[in-house]
Design an enzyme around this catalytic site. Structure first.
Site, PDB file in Angstrom:
ATOM      1  CB  SER A  96      -0.864   0.189   1.171  1.00 27.50           C
ATOM      2  OG  SER A  96      -1.594   1.060   1.422  1.00 27.50           O
ATOM      3  CE1 TYR A 105      -5.023  -1.557   5.101  1.00 31.58           C
ATOM      4  CE2 TYR A 105      -3.710   0.492   4.721  1.00 31.58           C
ATOM      5  CZ  TYR A 105      -4.341  -0.653   4.295  1.00 31.58           C
ATOM      6  OH  TYR A 105      -4.426  -0.752   2.877  1.00 31.58           O
TER       7      TYR A 105
END
Length: 256
Positions: free
Chosen positions: A147, A160
């Protein structure tokens, strides 16, 4: 596409986790369009079957393999069943992931554990189970979905960010251990894409305005724009690419 193309996936079989919707389903479709036979994985057999039927209607070959990627025993059994009943896994797209948002000082332990289990443990469990079959064959491609948060943080998503930073370095570790056996293990790191997971952000006018100003490309990404990078990392075109994380982010990590 010519069968001798560097980017052809003809004759290859790809396992895609988290493939019933979103980025996983888009990547499954993209790899299938380049010739791969797809094995769709997820927890919900019904959603997986809907995804398989959708691909089949477009003439793309896919089968389903429902199992829980956060359960190591289920992963081992699931991968063994694919190898035995469907055929060798040539490509793994380690895509399954979740998001939880909350101020860090109020973040619940249960949400932390869920993020670690799905976003990090599952990458290790599935990667290891698949690699155990790839290594004796002397070939294989593993693409871990990282990501933009593998490099950057934003308020409310620190856990996250921790998982995606860990996936980046796990990717490098996998390459360090397994490249000598003929495997290529790399990461694909999306920036901000208009997906179901990001629906609330897409619909937030203030956030979208901020994102468009912050991103050199000045827009949200569309999931189809990840296909080219995934095909590259899954094909012979990346035969000497290992431990790399390919950012597909409209330039957000390149700019202050």
């Amino acid at each position: 596409m010519p069968e001798n193309s560097l980017f052809s996936l003809a004759g290859k079989r790809a396992l895609v986790t988290g493939a019933s919707r979103g980025i996983g389903l888009t990547l499954a479709r993209g790899l299938a369009e380049y010739g791969a036979e797809i094995v769709l994985n997820g927890r919900d057999p019904g959603r997986l079957e809907d995804a398989r039927v959708a691909l089949e209607k477009d003439g793309l070959k896919a089968v389903t393999a429902p199992f829980d990627v956060t359960d190591q025993n289920a992963v081992i059994e699931g991968v063994e069943a694919i190898e035995r009943d469907v055929g060798p896994i040539d490509i793994l797209i380690n895509n399954a992931g979740i998001q939880r948002r909350a101020p860090l000082d109020q973040f619940k332990r249960a949400d932390w554990d869920a993020l670690i289990s799905t976003n990090l443990n599952a990458v290790f469990f599935v990667g290891q189970a698949v690699a155990r079959h790839m290594i004796p064959r002397g070939r294989g491609k593993i693409v871990n979905i990282c990501s933009v948060q593998s490099e950057l943080a934003r308020p409310g998503i620190a856990p996250y960010t921790a998982t995606k930073g860990a996936v980046k370095n796990l990717t490098k570790g996998m390459a360090t251990d397994w490249a000598r056996h003929g495997l290529q293990i790399n990461g694909l790191a999306p920036g901000y894409f208009a997906t179901e997971m990001n629906k609330a952000l897409v619909e937030d006018k203030a956030f979208t305005e901020w994102l468009c100003k912050r991103t050199p490309a000045a827009r949200w990404g569309q999931t189809e724009e990840l296909i080219g990078a995934a095909v590259f990392l899954s094909s012979d075109a990346s035969s000497f690419v290992n431990g790399h994380v390919l950012m597909v982010d409209g330039g957000i990590t390149a700019s202050l």
